[in-house]
Design an enzyme around this catalytic site. Sequence first.
Site, PDB file in Angstrom:
ATOM      1  N   ARG A  82       0.877  -1.192   0.000  1.00 20.46           N
ATOM      2  CA  ARG A  82       0.000   0.000   0.000  1.00 20.46           C
ATOM      3  C   ARG A  82       0.902   1.225   0.000  1.00 20.46           C
ATOM      4  NH1 ARG A  82      -5.464   1.272   3.374  1.00 20.46           N
ATOM      5  NH2 ARG A  82      -6.201  -0.126   1.752  1.00 20.46           N
ATOM      6  N   HIS A 130      -7.203   1.073  -6.671  1.00 20.31           N
ATOM      7  CA  HIS A 130      -7.456   0.169  -5.534  1.00 20.31           C
ATOM      8  C   HIS A 130      -8.145  -1.091  -6.078  1.00 20.31           C
ATOM      9  CE1 HIS A 130      -7.861  -1.199  -1.572  1.00 20.31           C
ATOM     10  NE2 HIS A 130      -8.722  -0.356  -1.065  1.00 20.31           N
ATOM     11  N   GLN A 180     -10.124  -3.733  -3.841  1.00 24.94           N
ATOM     12  CA  GLN A 180     -11.421  -3.240  -3.395  1.00 24.94           C
ATOM     13  C   GLN A 180     -12.489  -3.505  -4.460  1.00 24.94           C
ATOM     14  OE1 GLN A 180     -12.392  -1.467  -0.434  1.00 24.94           O
ATOM     15  NE2 GLN A 180     -14.366  -1.986  -1.325  1.00 24.94           N
ATOM     16  N   ASP A 222     -17.188   7.327  -1.862  1.00 20.99           N
ATOM     17  CA  ASP A 222     -15.952   7.142  -1.093  1.00 20.99           C
ATOM     18  C   ASP A 222     -15.632   8.492  -0.442  1.00 20.99           C
ATOM     19  OD1 ASP A 222     -13.490   6.274  -0.086  1.00 20.99           O
ATOM     20  OD2 ASP A 222     -12.447   6.431  -2.006  1.00 20.99           O
ATOM     21  N   CYS A 273     -16.647   1.930   0.060  1.00 19.18           N
ATOM     22  CA  CYS A 273     -15.503   1.041   0.332  1.00 19.18           C
ATOM     23  C   CYS A 273     -15.088   1.075   1.804  1.00 19.18           C
ATOM     24  CB  CYS A 273     -14.334   1.412  -0.570  1.00 19.18           C
ATOM     25  SG  CYS A 273     -13.797   3.106  -0.329  1.00 19.18           S
ATOM     26  N   ARG A 325     -14.082  -8.430   0.818  1.00 19.30           N
ATOM     27  CA  ARG A 325     -12.652  -8.209   0.610  1.00 19.30           C
ATOM     28  C   ARG A 325     -11.909  -9.516   0.867  1.00 19.30           C
ATOM     29  NH1 ARG A 325     -10.535  -3.109   0.963  1.00 19.30           N
ATOM     30  NH2 ARG A 325      -8.716  -4.199   0.139  1.00 19.30           N
TER      31      ARG A 325
HETATM   32  N1   CP Z   1     -11.473  -0.059   1.955  1.00 20.60           N
HETATM   33  C1   CP Z   1     -10.221  -0.184   2.442  1.00 20.60           C
HETATM   34  O1   CP Z   1      -9.258  -0.406   1.713  1.00 20.60           O
HETATM   35  O2   CP Z   1     -10.145  -0.094   3.793  1.00 20.60           O
HETATM   36  P1   CP Z   1      -8.810  -0.017   4.662  1.00 20.60           P
HETATM   37  O3   CP Z   1      -8.159   1.316   4.369  1.00 20.60           O
HETATM   38  O4   CP Z   1      -9.299  -0.121   6.072  1.00 20.60           O
HETATM   39  O5   CP Z   1      -7.906  -1.139   4.273  1.00 20.60           O
HETATM   40  N1  NVA Z   2      -9.882   6.839  -1.474  1.00 21.17           N
HETATM   41  C1  NVA Z   2      -9.565   6.371  -0.152  1.00 21.17           C
HETATM   42  C2  NVA Z   2      -9.829   4.905  -0.055  1.00 21.17           C
HETATM   43  C3  NVA Z   2      -9.586   4.316   1.303  1.00 21.17           C
HETATM   44  C4  NVA Z   2      -9.834   2.836   1.332  1.00 21.17           C
HETATM   45  C5  NVA Z   2      -8.121   6.697   0.185  1.00 21.17           C
HETATM   46  O1  NVA Z   2      -7.264   6.526  -0.677  1.00 21.17           O
HETATM   47  O2  NVA Z   2      -7.857   7.114   1.308  1.00 21.17           O
END
Ligand code: CP
Ligand code: NVA
Length: 305
Positions: free
Chosen positions: A102, A129, A132, A224, A264, A292
């Site tokens: 990540r 992502h 997701q 989101d 999400c 997920r």
């Molecule tokens: N939706 C999602 O990726 O959640 P987290 O940031 O908690 O992993």
């Molecule tokens: N768009 C958000 C998604 C979190 C799962 C971010 O990148 O923070």
Amino acid sequence: MKKDLLSMIDLRDEVALLLDMAGNIKEWLRTGQTYGPLRGKTLGMIFEKSSTRTRVSFEVGMTQLGGHAIFLSPRDMQMGRGETVADTARTLSRYVDAIVYRAFDWKVVRELAEHATVPVINALDNREHPCQIMADLLTIRERRGSFEGLKLAYVGDGNNVCNSLLLGSAFVGMNMTAACPKGHHPDPELLEYAVHAGRENRCKIEVVEDPRQAAEEADVLYTDVWVSMGEESQKEEKERLFGPYQVNSSLLACAKSSCMVLHCLPAHRGLEITDDVIDGPQSFVFDQAENRLHAQKAILARLVG
Ligand code: CP
Ligand code: NVA
């Protein structure tokens, strides 16, 4: 040759297969059948940003598949003291069977994948992502049976989730209209790719600025956060601009009465979505969060197994 999952585009021809696998894997878990194709395998997970769902679902998923996951924070790794991404990739490849990453910058995930000799899975970056979106598609398909003729409306920021959702919708042949304010549209390159793929799959992929136009007759209404991780400095400006893009009962009323609401998560209640909508009977956000786990187990089994 190893296969990475860096973008939704990497799954272009595999979405249907992976959704079928995820559905089976979910059913096997429910009925207590063991499925352990990753016995003896180890997943390394590097998270530059916070996570609840992604981290826990990958860790639990590896355990259920018979393997093991190691959580690594760059703060505790030599990476945090300047060891290069390339050397980290080369080293980890000698120990683990796949790497989940990540990142703040999508180019770092690409660089890691370039130098790793094991599969690399994007666990969210500033552009996409994909993990997701596999869970989202699984959730929609479970409820609706297929994607044919459906319209997904995404309302809010043209961010990483929106970009991958445009691609995922195009690949499964589901119409998608994203409503995003000026200056916050999705990535133009990924949008163009999605529009073309959508044409091939006979569905319409478009971006508009009017949230009501997007929500009109929608089967799925998705939102989101307005401020993604790493964008905290834009908070005030975005909260002012995004007010009309809130998913509330008035916007939901524009959609079909059978419309599903997805997010999400994590949600900022009272900003991009109201309590009554996210806690209401049309919301499936916790099924989506659960999925997920099942979707990622399918991805792991396919890439690492
Ligand atoms: N939706 C999602 O990726 O959640 P987290 O940031 O908690 O992993
Ligand atoms: N768009 C958000 C998604 C979190 C799962 C971010 O990148 O923070």
